[in-house]
Design a protein around this motif. Structure first.
Motif, PDB file in Angstrom:
ATOM      1  N   LEU A  74      17.552  -6.385 -15.152  1.00 46.62           N
ATOM      2  CA  LEU A  74      18.841  -5.705 -15.206  1.00 46.62           C
ATOM      3  C   LEU A  74      18.877  -4.695 -16.342  1.00 46.62           C
ATOM      4  N   LEU A  75      18.389  -5.119 -17.496  1.00 46.94           N
ATOM      5  CA  LEU A  75      18.380  -4.252 -18.668  1.00 46.94           C
ATOM      6  C   LEU A  75      17.509  -3.027 -18.428  1.00 46.94           C
ATOM      7  N   ALA A  76      16.318  -3.231 -17.875  1.00 44.68           N
ATOM      8  CA  ALA A  76      15.407  -2.115 -17.616  1.00 44.68           C
ATOM      9  C   ALA A  76      15.990  -1.150 -16.595  1.00 44.68           C
ATOM     10  N   ALA A  77      16.602  -1.691 -15.551  1.00 39.85           N
ATOM     11  CA  ALA A  77      17.186  -0.843 -14.508  1.00 39.85           C
ATOM     12  C   ALA A  77      18.349  -0.029 -15.056  1.00 39.85           C
ATOM     13  N   GLN A  78      19.171  -0.659 -15.892  1.00 38.93           N
ATOM     14  CA  GLN A  78      20.299   0.074 -16.450  1.00 38.93           C
ATOM     15  C   GLN A  78      19.837   1.159 -17.419  1.00 38.93           C
ATOM     16  N   ALA A  79      18.809   0.876 -18.191  1.00 40.24           N
ATOM     17  CA  ALA A  79      18.284   1.865 -19.130  1.00 40.24           C
ATOM     18  C   ALA A  79      17.828   3.126 -18.391  1.00 40.24           C
ATOM     19  N   ILE A  80      17.174   2.945 -17.265  1.00 46.78           N
ATOM     20  CA  ILE A  80      16.704   4.088 -16.476  1.00 46.78           C
ATOM     21  C   ILE A  80      17.880   4.910 -15.950  1.00 46.78           C
ATOM     22  N   GLU A  81      18.864   4.206 -15.385  1.00 43.85           N
ATOM     23  CA  GLU A  81      20.005   4.911 -14.807  1.00 43.85           C
ATOM     24  C   GLU A  81      20.852   5.595 -15.871  1.00 43.85           C
ATOM     25  N   GLU A  95      12.754  20.699 -26.260  1.00 45.12           N
ATOM     26  CA  GLU A  95      12.352  19.753 -27.292  1.00 45.12           C
ATOM     27  C   GLU A  95      13.568  19.108 -27.945  1.00 45.12           C
ATOM     28  N   ILE A  96      14.586  19.920 -28.211  1.00 47.96           N
ATOM     29  CA  ILE A  96      15.812  19.382 -28.814  1.00 47.96           C
ATOM     30  C   ILE A  96      16.514  18.431 -27.851  1.00 47.96           C
ATOM     31  N   LEU A  97      16.530  18.793 -26.565  1.00 47.14           N
ATOM     32  CA  LEU A  97      17.174  17.937 -25.570  1.00 47.14           C
ATOM     33  C   LEU A  97      16.494  16.565 -25.512  1.00 47.14           C
ATOM     34  N   ASN A  98      15.162  16.577 -25.490  1.00 45.98           N
ATOM     35  CA  ASN A  98      14.422  15.306 -25.424  1.00 45.98           C
ATOM     36  C   ASN A  98      14.684  14.445 -26.652  1.00 45.98           C
ATOM     37  N   GLU A  99      14.793  15.090 -27.812  1.00 43.13           N
ATOM     38  CA  GLU A  99      15.071  14.341 -29.036  1.00 43.13           C
ATOM     39  C   GLU A  99      16.452  13.696 -28.980  1.00 43.13           C
ATOM     40  N   GLU A 100      17.456  14.479 -28.542  1.00 44.47           N
ATOM     41  CA  GLU A 100      18.814  13.952 -28.437  1.00 44.47           C
ATOM     42  C   GLU A 100      18.901  12.842 -27.394  1.00 44.47           C
ATOM     43  N   LEU A 101      18.134  13.013 -26.330  1.00 40.79           N
ATOM     44  CA  LEU A 101      18.139  12.017 -25.264  1.00 40.79           C
ATOM     45  C   LEU A 101      17.610  10.674 -25.764  1.00 40.79           C
ATOM     46  N   GLU A 102      16.516  10.698 -26.516  1.00 40.76           N
ATOM     47  CA  GLU A 102      15.937   9.464 -27.034  1.00 40.76           C
ATOM     48  C   GLU A 102      16.873   8.785 -28.027  1.00 40.76           C
ATOM     49  N   LYS A 103      17.603   9.586 -28.799  1.00 35.24           N
ATOM     50  CA  LYS A 103      18.500   9.026 -29.813  1.00 35.24           C
ATOM     51  C   LYS A 103      19.748   8.399 -29.196  1.00 35.24           C
ATOM     52  N   SER A 104      20.203   8.945 -28.088  1.00 35.30           N
ATOM     53  CA  SER A 104      21.527   8.559 -27.581  1.00 35.30           C
ATOM     54  C   SER A 104      21.513   7.784 -26.268  1.00 35.30           C
ATOM     55  N   SER A 105      20.348   7.417 -25.774  1.00 34.59           N
ATOM     56  CA  SER A 105      20.318   6.718 -24.482  1.00 34.59           C
ATOM     57  C   SER A 105      19.700   5.325 -24.585  1.00 34.59           C
ATOM     58  N   ASN A 106      19.780   4.750 -25.772  1.00 29.50           N
ATOM     59  CA  ASN A 106      19.215   3.418 -25.955  1.00 29.50           C
ATOM     60  C   ASN A 106      20.159   2.348 -25.426  1.00 29.50           C
ATOM     61  N   VAL A 107      19.668   1.502 -24.528  1.00 28.59           N
ATOM     62  CA  VAL A 107      20.460   0.412 -23.964  1.00 28.59           C
ATOM     63  C   VAL A 107      19.832  -0.909 -24.388  1.00 28.59           C
ATOM     64  N   THR A 108      20.639  -1.774 -24.972  1.00 29.21           N
ATOM     65  CA  THR A 108      20.162  -3.087 -25.397  1.00 29.21           C
ATOM     66  C   THR A 108      20.989  -4.173 -24.716  1.00 29.21           C
ATOM     67  N   SER A 109      20.571  -5.409 -24.876  1.00 30.73           N
ATOM     68  CA  SER A 109      21.294  -6.522 -24.258  1.00 30.73           C
ATOM     69  C   SER A 109      22.699  -6.676 -24.827  1.00 30.73           C
ATOM     70  N   SER A 110      22.950  -6.138 -26.015  1.00 30.47           N
ATOM     71  CA  SER A 110      24.263  -6.273 -26.641  1.00 30.47           C
ATOM     72  C   SER A 110      25.254  -5.217 -26.174  1.00 30.47           C
TER      73      SER A 110
END
Length: 258
Positions: A82-89, A120-135
């Motif tokens: 569930l966590l992996a699927a949500q992270a992708i979406e 490059e800037i978009l990819n950096e912002e994407l990695e910073k702001s799209s983290n999904v955790t169990s919490s």
């Protein structure tokens, strides 16, 4: 065909598309029973009367969820999937959001002497702001129960067991009200069996509190007075519904101050 799932006496809807179809096309509201901390989420519980109506009209089918001891080892993998699927979406959704504002982001970076290209800037912002955790994850409503749950599913004939959870009278009353174009929800919090609305409860208040009573059983004057007072106090009409000669009949209780 809409999929309903029977588990521990509850009839549940896990697919958000099915829930939308039920509400928009069939006036079936349901009740959100899932939660992720403070945020309500799937599944949706529907009333036994709603389930029977949907099955009898060929709108839905029902399957029973069977959880065996051998399934217990799958729960951790299930949570991880569930966590992996949500992270992708979520990453896909977040990327679209960033792409719509990337020009402003790049312009702001230039003011801080950051002259990298937009991608490059978009990819950096994407990695910073799209983290999904169990919490912080939510129930991934874009997935369906059949594709993610490790449980065994078995087709169940709900007609053979619905009387364990409701009555023929309640089902008949619900079906009759539904056929008249009303929206109907559970009415326990107002002392009845159903609340009846002229439109979707999001936009309308209930106009009737309906209580189902067997025509051959007596009801005391005190109960009638209490029902009338309750209906008046919450600005609704209290309605008693019964079956008489095979037809659903209604009596409205009005409270009139002398």
């Amino acid at each position: 065909m809409i999929n309903l799932f029977f588990s521990n006496g509850l009839v549940l809807v896990y697919d958000v598309k099915d829930w939308i179809t039920l509400r928009r096309s069939h006036r079936i509201i349901g009740d959100i029973v899932g939660t992720t901390g403070r945020i309500p989420s799937l599944p949706i519980r529907i009333l036994p009367e709603e389930a029977l109506l949907l099955i009898e009209k060929g709108i839905a089918t029902m399957k029973s969820i069977h959880i065996e001891k051998s399934d217990s080892g799958h729960f951790k993998k299930f949570d991880e999937s569930l966590l992996a699927a949500q992270a992708i979406e979520y990453k896909k959704t977040r990327k679209k959001q960033l792409e719509s504002m990337i020009d402003k982001i790049v312009e702001g970076r230039k003011k801080n002497d950051d002259f990298r290209d937009a991608e490059e800037i978009l990819n950096e912002e994407l990695e910073k702001s799209s983290n999904v955790t169990s919490s912080n994850m939510l129930w991934p409503i874009w997935l369906t129960l059949q594709t993610v749950l490790p449980f065994k599913l078995k087709t169940v004939n709900y007609k053979d067991m619905y009387l364990n959870y409701t009555s023929e009278l309640k089902c008949a009353v619900f079906s009759d009200l539904w056929s008249k174009g009303y929206y109907i929800t559970e009415g326990v919090k107002f002392g009845g069996d159903f609340l009846v609305y002229c439109g979707d409860p999001i936009c309308y208040h209930a106009i009737f509190i309906v209580k189902c009573i067997v025509a051959t059983e007596s009801i005391s004057p005190n109960e009638i007075v209490a029902h009338g007072r309750l209906g008046t106090s919450v600005r609704k009409r209290f309605v008693l519904a019964s079956m008489v000669d095979g037809a659903v009949c209604y009596v409205t209780v009005n409270w009139i101050d002398a």
